[in-house]
Design a protein around this motif. Structure first.
Motif, mmCIF file in Angstrom:
data_model
loop_
_atom_site.group_PDB
_atom_site.id
_atom_site.type_symbol
_atom_site.label_atom_id
_atom_site.label_comp_id
_atom_site.label_asym_id
_atom_site.label_seq_id
_atom_site.Cartn_x
_atom_site.Cartn_y
_atom_site.Cartn_z
ATOM 1 N N SER A 175 -1.496 5.216 31.611
ATOM 2 C CA SER A 175 -1.122 3.800 31.671
ATOM 3 C C SER A 175 0.224 3.634 30.961
ATOM 4 O O SER A 175 0.642 4.512 30.197
ATOM 5 C CB SER A 175 -2.187 2.947 30.983
ATOM 6 N N ARG A 176 0.871 2.512 31.218
ATOM 7 C CA ARG A 176 2.149 2.251 30.547
ATOM 8 C C ARG A 176 1.963 2.237 29.032
ATOM 9 O O ARG A 176 2.808 2.692 28.277
ATOM 10 C CB ARG A 176 2.730 0.924 31.035
ATOM 11 N N GLU A 192 6.059 -3.281 27.978
ATOM 12 C CA GLU A 192 5.580 -2.258 28.915
ATOM 13 C C GLU A 192 6.537 -2.047 30.092
ATOM 14 O O GLU A 192 6.545 -0.975 30.695
ATOM 15 C CB GLU A 192 4.176 -2.614 29.427
ATOM 16 N N ARG A 193 7.331 -3.069 30.415
ATOM 17 C CA ARG A 193 8.288 -2.891 31.526
ATOM 18 C C ARG A 193 9.377 -1.870 31.199
ATOM 19 O O ARG A 193 10.009 -1.323 32.080
ATOM 20 C CB ARG A 193 8.930 -4.243 31.881
ATOM 21 N N ASP A 196 8.815 1.256 32.974
ATOM 22 C CA ASP A 196 9.274 1.268 34.370
ATOM 23 C C ASP A 196 10.777 1.556 34.452
ATOM 24 O O ASP A 196 11.234 2.296 35.312
ATOM 25 C CB ASP A 196 8.977 -0.081 35.046
ATOM 26 N N THR A 217 3.685 6.950 41.238
ATOM 27 C CA THR A 217 3.328 5.634 40.716
ATOM 28 C C THR A 217 1.905 5.330 41.156
ATOM 29 O O THR A 217 1.587 5.430 42.332
ATOM 30 C CB THR A 217 4.251 4.536 41.296
ATOM 31 N N ARG A 219 -0.568 2.525 41.492
ATOM 32 C CA ARG A 219 -0.580 1.072 41.494
ATOM 33 C C ARG A 219 -1.679 0.503 40.597
ATOM 34 O O ARG A 219 -2.807 0.970 40.635
ATOM 35 C CB ARG A 219 -0.791 0.547 42.912
ATOM 36 N N GLY A 220 -1.283 -0.456 39.768
ATOM 37 C CA GLY A 220 -2.241 -1.111 38.887
ATOM 38 C C GLY A 220 -2.619 -0.278 37.665
ATOM 39 O O GLY A 220 -3.367 -0.729 36.816
ATOM 40 N N THR A 221 -2.100 0.961 37.599
ATOM 41 C CA THR A 221 -2.469 1.801 36.456
ATOM 42 C C THR A 221 -1.239 2.287 35.705
ATOM 43 O O THR A 221 -0.996 1.873 34.564
ATOM 44 C CB THR A 221 -3.286 3.028 36.929
#
Ligand code: CA
Length: 233
Positions: A175-176, A192-193, A196, A217, A219-221
C-alpha cells in the motif's frame, strides 16, 4: 530473502536511528529495549545478527550473550556489541563471552554497516546478495547503481530506495502507506500522493521506448514489482 537484525538497546534515540538506517539498507529489524524483552523476542524474531548494547536495564548484555551462546538454536547468531567509550574491560569480556565484534559509541553508521555485512557474508552468504536482478533490470546494492539492458540509469535517492524495496519482493503488493513507512520512514509526514509522484519518476527513468514496465499499479491498493517481469525481460 532479507536478513533480520535484532537491536537490543535501551537508548530510544539510538535504537530508532539504527532501525531507520538498517531498514534503509534493506534489513528487517526487530528491536528490544531491555535484556528481558530481548530474551523473549529472540525466539520469534529469529534474527540473522544481533546488535547488543552492553549496559541494559535488567538482564545485561554480557549475560544475554552468554545465554545465547550456550543454547544450540542461538549459538551461531553473529553478535556485535555496542559499547561505550572506556569500557575496555567489558569489550574483552564480551569477546570472551562469544560476541563476534564490537563497535564503540559513538560509532559511524557506514562502519557499523560494513561490519554487519562482513559478518553476514560469513554466516549467511545467501542473505547478502548485493545484486538484485529481474529481467534486464539490475540493481547493485553496494554501489547503488541501477542498469537496464546494461545501460546505467540515474535515479534520485528516493526512486532508488523505492525500486530497491519493490525489487526485494517481486509480486508482493504494498500500500502507499507501507511504502511511505519503508522508503520515507515512519517519522516523516508525507502525503500518500507523494508515492505516486515518485513512482511516476521511477517509471520514467527505467522505462524507455517500448520497454515493458516492471512496476505494477494495483488499483485501490498500491504498487508491486511485477513478478512476471523476470520472464518478460
Ligand atoms: Ca545502554
Amino acid at each position: 530473502m532479507t536478513a533480520t537484525i535484532m537491536i537490543v538497546e535501551d537508548e530510544a534515540d539510538l535504537s530508532l536511528m539504527l532501525r531507520y538506517n538498517l531498514e534503509a539498507e534493506g534489513f528487517r529489524v526487530a528491536a528490544a529495549a531491555t535484556g528481558d524483552d530481548a530474551a523473549e523476542m529472540v525466539r520469534d524474531a529469529q534474527p540473522d545478527l544481533i546488535l547488543l548494547d552492553w549496559m541494559l536495564p535488567g538482564l545485561s548484555g554480557i549475560e544475554l550473550c552468554r545465554r545465547w551462546r550456550a543454547r544450540q538454536e542461538t549459538a551461531s547468531i553473529p553478535i556485535i556489541m555496542l559499547t561505550a567509550r572506556g569500557e575496555e574491560e567489558e569489550r574483552v569480556r564480551g569477546l570472551e563471552t562469544g560476541a563476534d565484534d564490537y563497535v564503540v559509541k559513538p560509532f559511524s553508521i557506514p562502519e557499523l554497516l560494513a561490519r554487519i555485512h562482513a559478518l553476514l557474508r560469513r554466516s549467511s552468504p545467501q542473505l547478502v546478495t548485493s545484486i538484485l536482478k529481474a529481467g534486464d533490470l539490475e540493481l547493485d546494492r553496494t554501489s547503488h547503481r541501477v542498469r537496464r539492458s546494461g545501460r546505467d540509469i540515474h535515479l534520485g535517492p528516493t526512486e532508488y530506495r523505492l525500486l530497491e524495496y519493490l525489487m526485494r519482493s517481486p509480486g508482493r503488493v504494498y500500500s502507499r502507506e507501507q511504502l511511505l513507512d519503508a522508503v520515507w520512514g515512519t517519522d516523516v509526514y508525507v502525503d500518500e500522493r507523494t508515492v505516486d509522484v515518485h513512482v511516476g519518476r521511477l517509471r520514467k527513468a527505467i522505462n524507455r521506448g517500448r520497454n515493458p514496465d516492471p512496476i505494477r499499479t494495483v488499483r485501490g491498493t498500491g504498487y508491486a514489482f511485477d513478478e512476471r517481469f523476470q520472464v518478460m525481460g
